[in-house]
Design an enzyme around this catalytic site. Structure first.
Site, mmCIF file in Angstrom:
data_model
loop_
_atom_site.group_PDB
_atom_site.id
_atom_site.type_symbol
_atom_site.label_atom_id
_atom_site.label_comp_id
_atom_site.label_asym_id
_atom_site.label_seq_id
_atom_site.Cartn_x
_atom_site.Cartn_y
_atom_site.Cartn_z
ATOM 1 N N GLY A 49 -1.575 -5.323 5.050
ATOM 2 C CA GLY A 49 -0.188 -5.730 4.809
ATOM 3 C C GLY A 49 0.729 -4.578 5.189
ATOM 4 O O GLY A 49 0.543 -3.444 4.713
ATOM 5 N N ARG A 90 -4.218 1.487 12.613
ATOM 6 C CA ARG A 90 -3.935 0.102 13.035
ATOM 7 C C ARG A 90 -2.650 0.121 13.878
ATOM 8 O O ARG A 90 -1.689 0.788 13.501
ATOM 9 C CB ARG A 90 -3.774 -0.843 11.822
ATOM 10 C CG ARG A 90 -5.071 -1.050 11.046
ATOM 11 C CD ARG A 90 -4.937 -2.172 10.029
ATOM 12 N NE ARG A 90 -4.973 -3.486 10.651
ATOM 13 C CZ ARG A 90 -4.725 -4.623 9.997
ATOM 14 N NH1 ARG A 90 -4.405 -4.588 8.722
ATOM 15 N NH2 ARG A 90 -4.788 -5.775 10.616
ATOM 16 N N GLN A 197 -6.906 -14.205 4.643
ATOM 17 C CA GLN A 197 -5.999 -13.560 3.672
ATOM 18 C C GLN A 197 -5.266 -14.600 2.825
ATOM 19 O O GLN A 197 -4.910 -14.334 1.681
ATOM 20 C CB GLN A 197 -4.953 -12.686 4.394
ATOM 21 C CG GLN A 197 -5.501 -11.420 5.024
ATOM 22 C CD GLN A 197 -5.852 -11.617 6.488
ATOM 23 O OE1 GLN A 197 -6.255 -12.705 6.894
ATOM 24 N NE2 GLN A 197 -5.734 -10.584 7.278
ATOM 25 N N ASP A 238 4.896 -7.869 10.736
ATOM 26 C CA ASP A 238 4.311 -6.544 10.964
ATOM 27 C C ASP A 238 5.195 -5.690 11.851
ATOM 28 O O ASP A 238 5.131 -4.474 11.813
ATOM 29 C CB ASP A 238 2.912 -6.683 11.555
ATOM 30 C CG ASP A 238 1.972 -7.194 10.484
ATOM 31 O OD1 ASP A 238 1.918 -8.430 10.280
ATOM 32 O OD2 ASP A 238 1.334 -6.371 9.802
ATOM 33 N N ASN A 248 3.460 -11.202 13.556
ATOM 34 C CA ASN A 248 2.859 -11.401 12.231
ATOM 35 C C ASN A 248 1.449 -11.927 12.464
ATOM 36 O O ASN A 248 1.011 -12.128 13.608
ATOM 37 C CB ASN A 248 3.707 -12.364 11.389
ATOM 38 C CG ASN A 248 3.260 -12.385 9.931
ATOM 39 O OD1 ASN A 248 3.088 -11.341 9.307
ATOM 40 N ND2 ASN A 248 3.040 -13.563 9.374
ATOM 41 N N LYS A 249 0.741 -12.172 11.391
ATOM 42 C CA LYS A 249 -0.661 -12.599 11.462
ATOM 43 C C LYS A 249 -0.869 -13.748 12.446
ATOM 44 O O LYS A 249 -0.061 -14.676 12.504
ATOM 45 C CB LYS A 249 -1.106 -12.997 10.049
ATOM 46 C CG LYS A 249 -2.527 -13.455 9.892
ATOM 47 C CD LYS A 249 -3.546 -12.498 10.447
ATOM 48 C CE LYS A 249 -3.421 -11.095 9.895
ATOM 49 N NZ LYS A 249 -4.226 -10.097 10.649
HETATM 50 O O1 MRU Z 1 -4.082 -7.970 9.025
HETATM 51 P P1 MRU Z 1 -3.206 -7.920 7.809
HETATM 52 O O2 MRU Z 1 -3.799 -8.579 6.619
HETATM 53 O O3 MRU Z 1 -2.721 -6.512 7.536
HETATM 54 O O4 MRU Z 1 -1.922 -8.746 8.209
HETATM 55 C C1 MRU Z 1 -0.867 -8.871 7.290
HETATM 56 C C2 MRU Z 1 0.248 -9.707 7.752
HETATM 57 O O5 MRU Z 1 0.270 -10.207 8.850
HETATM 58 C C3 MRU Z 1 1.418 -9.834 6.809
HETATM 59 O O6 MRU Z 1 2.038 -11.072 6.945
HETATM 60 C C4 MRU Z 1 2.444 -8.728 7.126
HETATM 61 O O7 MRU Z 1 1.820 -7.473 7.183
HETATM 62 C C5 MRU Z 1 3.542 -8.693 6.134
HETATM 63 S S1 MRU Z 1 3.029 -8.161 4.543
HETATM 64 C C6 MRU Z 1 4.401 -8.150 3.539
#
Ligand code: MRU
Length: 347
Positions: A49, A90, A197, A238, A248-249
């Site tokens: 996140g 990352r 997630q 992100d 985003n994801k």
């Molecule tokens: O791969 P992740 O679990 O880090 O991805 C997270 C996301 O895509 C969230 O939507 C994003 O980081 C926003 S968290 C407030």
């Protein structure tokens, strides 16, 4: 929010990190102290996140020089080297680089002080980044509530929740605040393949908080939208490019297209540290690719042929034109994003 499970706990000379890979089945905190441990906690998804990655990196930078013996100049150099290493954990969430830069800037600002004083300043900055995150999330939640109505059906993706920040989350902040006020939202969360997630984290934290939450597979989003069950899609981010394109994801972009098709508002919950004015558009956002096993195996068991080709991008980019509004702690930004994000970030 008092009984809420905290994703990290800072303890003077180390971090206790909630191992999100084991949720919702087990609640395990791991002790992390060295820069290598913090790097792997981020890279290997012990925590994840964008905002939480930033907060953890800030504490990690402090811890990385806590036992450093040397003069102030050497300390600053060590901190920069540690930042160069940590930033590679990352690539997509800009909060990582943002927090590292802020920690290095703190050390630079205080370079004339003694090393022990600089360390104190670094700790204060990490604590401040942590505190600010709570305020940012609350403020985003309040602003999103102005766009919603009691009883609304809301769809979210991945986990932009309390587990991805320090408290409240971003996309989930209006859900927590609305829940406290009896707004009775009906929330849908995508399971969010391949890392789940949504199923493991969002469904867990929202149901633990007593909300009305329904888990769906990612490919069911179109159906629930067509059935009129979704009044708004709210997702996290992100990295928001300066033209409004938003990473985003993986799967978020599909939702943005579907939402447009069904005339449903599509909102990005965006803390300003996630807005990257130096990245002009989505094309320049680096997209992380993750191990093939996330797709070819399920709970350690193979579910695809050996030697199959696999493509596993962890994020996608929603085009600015499909985004109804970008909701930040400083205000709600509407198109045209290029102009309006620039105004917001200058103000
Ligand atoms: O791969 P992740 O679990 O880090 O991805 C997270 C996301 O895509 C969230 O939507 C994003 O980081 C926003 S968290 C407030």
């Amino acid at each position: 929010m008092s009984e809420q499970l905290l994703p990290i706990i800072f303890k003077d000379d180390h971090l206790q990190i909630l191992d999100q890979r084991q949720l919702p089945n087990k609640i395990v905190y791991n002790k992390r102290k060295t820069i290598e441990e913090v790097f792997h906690a981020i890279k290997d998804m012990e925590l994840r996140g964008a905002p939480l990655i930033g907060i953890t990196a800030a504490y990690g930078m402090y811890l990385s020089v806590l036992e450093f013996k040397g003069d102030s100049k050497a300390l600053l150099n060590q901190l920069k080297d540690n930042g160069d290493y940590l930033v590679k954990a990352r690539p997509t969430a800009v909060n990582l680089a943002w927090a590292i830069k802020r920690m290095i800037a703190t050390a630079k600002r205080n370079h004339e002080k003694e090393p022990e004083e600089i360390k104190k300043e670094l700790l204060s900055e990490a604590v401040l980044i942590n505190k600010e995150d709570v305020e940012i999330c609350k403020s985003i939640g309040e602003k999103l509530l102005t766009l919603l109505k009691k009883g609304n059906g809301l769809l979210t993706h991945c986990n932009a929740g309390a587990l991805a920040t320090y408290q409240y989350g971003t996309a989930t902040a209006p859900m927590y605040l609305g829940h406290e006020r009896g707004w009775k939202f009906k929330i849908f969360t995508d399971e969010t393949r391949p890392y789940n997630q949504g199923a493991r984290l969002t469904a867990f934290e929202l149901s633990e908080a007593g909300m009305d939450v329904t888990l769906i597979c990612d490919n069911m989003a179109g159906v629930v939208m067509s059935q009129g069950k979704v009044d708004a899609v709210i997702v996290g981010c992100d990295r928001v490019a300066s033209n409004g394109d938003t990473a985003n994801k993986i799967g978020t972009m599909t939702l943005s297209v579907l939402a447009k098709e069904f005339g449903i508002p599509f909102y990005i919950a965006a803390p300003t540290p996630t807005i990257d004015m130096e990245t002009p558009s989505g094309k320049e956002i680096p997209i992380e690719e993750r191990p093939h096993e996330e797709i070819t195996t399920f709970k350690g068991e193979r579910v695809a042929p050996e030697n199959i080709s696999v493509y596993n991008p962890a994020f996608d980019v929603s085009q600015a034109e499909n985004i109804t509004a970008i909701v930040t702690e400083k205000g709600i930004v509407y198109p045209p994003y290029k102009e309006n994000l620039a105004k917001l970030m200058k103000g």
